[in-house]
Every structure is written in C-alpha cells, then in structure tokens.
Scaffold this active site. Structure first.
Site, short mmCIF file in Angstrom:
data_model
loop_
_atom_site.label_atom_id
_atom_site.label_comp_id
_atom_site.label_asym_id
_atom_site.label_seq_id
_atom_site.Cartn_x
_atom_site.Cartn_y
_atom_site.Cartn_z
CE LYS A 68 -4.17 -1.90 1.93
NZ LYS A 68 -5.15 -1.95 2.99
CG ASN A 89 -7.64 0.99 -0.66
OD1 ASN A 89 -7.64 2.21 -0.77
ND2 ASN A 89 -8.76 0.28 -0.61
N GLY A 129 0.68 0.86 9.82
CA GLY A 129 0.89 0.48 8.42
C GLY A 129 -0.07 1.23 7.51
N GLY A 130 -0.26 0.68 6.30
CA GLY A 130 -1.10 1.34 5.31
C GLY A 130 -2.53 1.57 5.80
CE LYS A 156 6.32 0.09 9.50
NZ LYS A 156 5.58 -1.14 9.79
#
Ligand SMILES: NC(=O)c1ccc[n+]([C@@H]2O[C@H](COP(=O)([O-])OP(=O)(O)OC[C@H]3O[C@@H](n4cnc5c(N)ncnc54)[C@H](OP(=O)(O)O)[C@@H]3O)[C@@H](O)[C@H]2O)c1
Length: 280
Positions: A68, A89, A129-130, A156
C-alpha cells in the site's frame, strides 16, 4: 459494458483475501463479463508487474499487504487524499496511466455512521501500516480530539507524525502493552490495524486478557477473517460494542468498483450480494 473487463487484487501472499469471492458473486449474479483475479507478487517484481499492467486488459486492482505504501512512487497519478494518507489500496488503469486512490478510509468512515452514540473524544489505533494511516486520517476527519497510535517502529511513528502534522491531538507511541492498556481505559474507539488475530496469528490478540474499557467503547478489528478475532471476543466479554472488518471490506470494495466501472455499478445490489456471500 461492451468489452470484457479484468480486475484483481495485488499483494504479497493473499491467502485470506475474501475480495475475489465478493466481487465474483456480484459479477456472476448480474451476468457482468468481468473477472477478478489474485495477483500475488514478490516485492522485487512489483515494478515489473505494474509495467506489464499498463499494457494489459487489467483496468483495476485492489492493493493489499505489503504494497500500500511501496506502490506510491511507481504510479503515474495520486489522488490528493491518497497522497495525504500516504497509502493506496486501489489502482485504476486509465489507458496505460496507473492512478492510485485510498478507499480504505472512506470505507472505514462509512461503517461508523450507524454508531450515533460514538463520542469523538479519544481514539486509539494499534499499528502504523497502510490501513492505520487511512484510519488515522478518517478519525481526524471525524474531528476526534485525541488520536493515539502505537507501533513497534520509531521510524514509522515519526513518519506518520510528520505526514499528519496538520492533525491536532495526534500522538504516536512506542508499542508498550502497559501504555496501550492505560490509553484503552479512556478510549471511545479502539481500532486494531495490525494483522495480530488473523492467520497465522489467529490465536493471538494485540492486547491480551487483562484490559479495561470505557462504557460503550467501540472495539473495531479491521480483520474480517476470522470474523470474530480473539481481541473482539475479549472486548465483547468486557461489554464493548464490537465491529469486525467485514463492512469496511464491503464499503471500500464498493468505492473501488465505483472508480472502475462507474455508472454500471448497482450499489444496492453490490451491498446485498456481498453481505449474502460473506455471511454464508
Ligand atoms: N477490513 C478491511 O477492509 C481492511 C482493509 C485494510 C486492511 N485490513 C486489515 O488491517 C490489518 C493491517 O493491514 P495493513 O495493510 O495496514 O498492513 P501493514 O501495512 O503491513 O501494517 C501492519 C501494521 O501492524 C503492525 N504489526 C504487525 N505485526 C505486529 C505484531 N505482532 N505486534 C504489533 N504490531 C504488529 C506493523 O508493524 P510495526 O509495529 O512495525 O508498525 C504495522 O504497523 C490487516 O489485518 C489487514 O487485513 C482490513
């Protein structure tokens, strides 16, 4: 639709994806000449796969773990909201130009419409995350006062805090269970945006048994396979309102289809046929 349309999902392993089942059931029921295939691709083949896609008959792809974020620099156009979120996505292949969108966040928001009691005070997001990026952006659009996310990865955390510098009340914290539990006590919504709870971690929960929740807290697990994760079972036993990832899956898919086939989409039937097949 006058010519055959090819769609699919691009990701790493794709073992537990329910997207093909949902799309093919709808296409089959309405006799649409559209196929939806799995495209598992190794990370070092991603660029090659996309260059082949540009000249193929594939007009749309869903994108899942682990691409992603990685896919963004390889696209020809990025929707402004996908750019802010930093995750894609959905891809639309428009005459050889690959355009990236984020429908995870719109799908997520749509699923919260039914919770009219939800207070936009404190939100907790597990993961960075994505999917977590879309959720954080969505929660900020709902005007949550405090949004805290947890990750094991400092890089991150700093990247998300940098990208989302415009979100006031956003905190990124190192993954420490005691700290997570402390924040859970006052959260109006807790979202699991990690894969902890799905295969091969289906016997695990991101936070194990001894946690406390606020009255009427919503505990939302983005995982939809299994339908009830260990985390949701624990949260339910503590009186939480629980939501799994099925409705988000349906709504993000609906938005994807809108981008790919536009006016040929029958929204109402897509929702009906998807709930039928996913609940079967
Ligand atoms: N329902 C839906 O429509 C929908 C849509 C999108 C995603 N999802 C689900 O959401 C989940 C996340 O997807 P994604 O695309 O965001 O994946 P991703 O980009 O790989 O991010 C996963 C995040 O979870 C963290 N994580 C992984 N294992 C962990 C562990 N054992 N303990 C703590 N943290 C861990 C990761 O690591 P770090 O700690 O290093 O940050 C990362 O922040 C998946 O289960 C996916 O199936 C559902």
């Amino acid at each position: 639709m006058d010519k055959k349309i090819s769609l699919g999902i691009l990701g790493g392993k794709l073992r537990s994806s329910l997207s093909p089942l949902m799309f093919e059931h709808y296409f089959g029921r309405f006799k649409l000449d559209i196929s939806y295939k799995l495209y598992p691709v190794a990370s070092d083949m991603l660029s090659f796969f996309l260059s082949k896609t540009r000249t193929s008959d594939i007009i749309g792809l869903n994108v899942t773990i682990p691409f992603k974020e990685k896919i963004i620099p390889l696209l020809d156009y990025l929707d402004p909201e996908a750019k802010i979120i930093g995750a894609v996505n959905v891809i639309h292949n428009s005459k050889g130009r690959l355009k990236g969108y984020n429908t995870d966040y719109t799908g997520f928001l749509k699923t919260l419409d039914k919770y009219d009691f939800l207070k936009t005070g404190n939100a907790l997001v597990l993961g960075a995350g994505g999917a977590a990026r879309g959720i954080i952006y969505g929660l900020s659009r709902m005007k949550f006062k405090n949004i805290t996310f947890f990750s094991r990865n400092d890089e991150k955390i700093n990247k998300i805090l940098g990208n989302f510098h415009f979100i006031s009340g956003l905190n990124g914290e190192q993954w420490k269970i005691e700290k997570i539990k402390e924040k859970m006590k006052n959260a109006d919504i807790v979202v699991n945006a990690t894969p902890v709870g799905m295969f091969p971690l289906e016997n695990k929960s991101p936070v194990e048994v001894d946690f406390a929740l606020k009255k009427k807290a919503i505990v939302y697990d983005l995982i939809y396979n299994p339908k009830v994760t260990k985390f949701l079972k624990l949260a339910k036993s503590k009186g939480a309102v629980v939501e799994n990832g099925l409705w988000m899956l349906i709504y993000q898919a609906l938005e994807s289809l809108r981008l790919w086939i536009g006016e040929d989409l029958n929204e109402e039937f897509f929702i009906k046929s998807s709930t039928e097949v996913l609940n079967a």
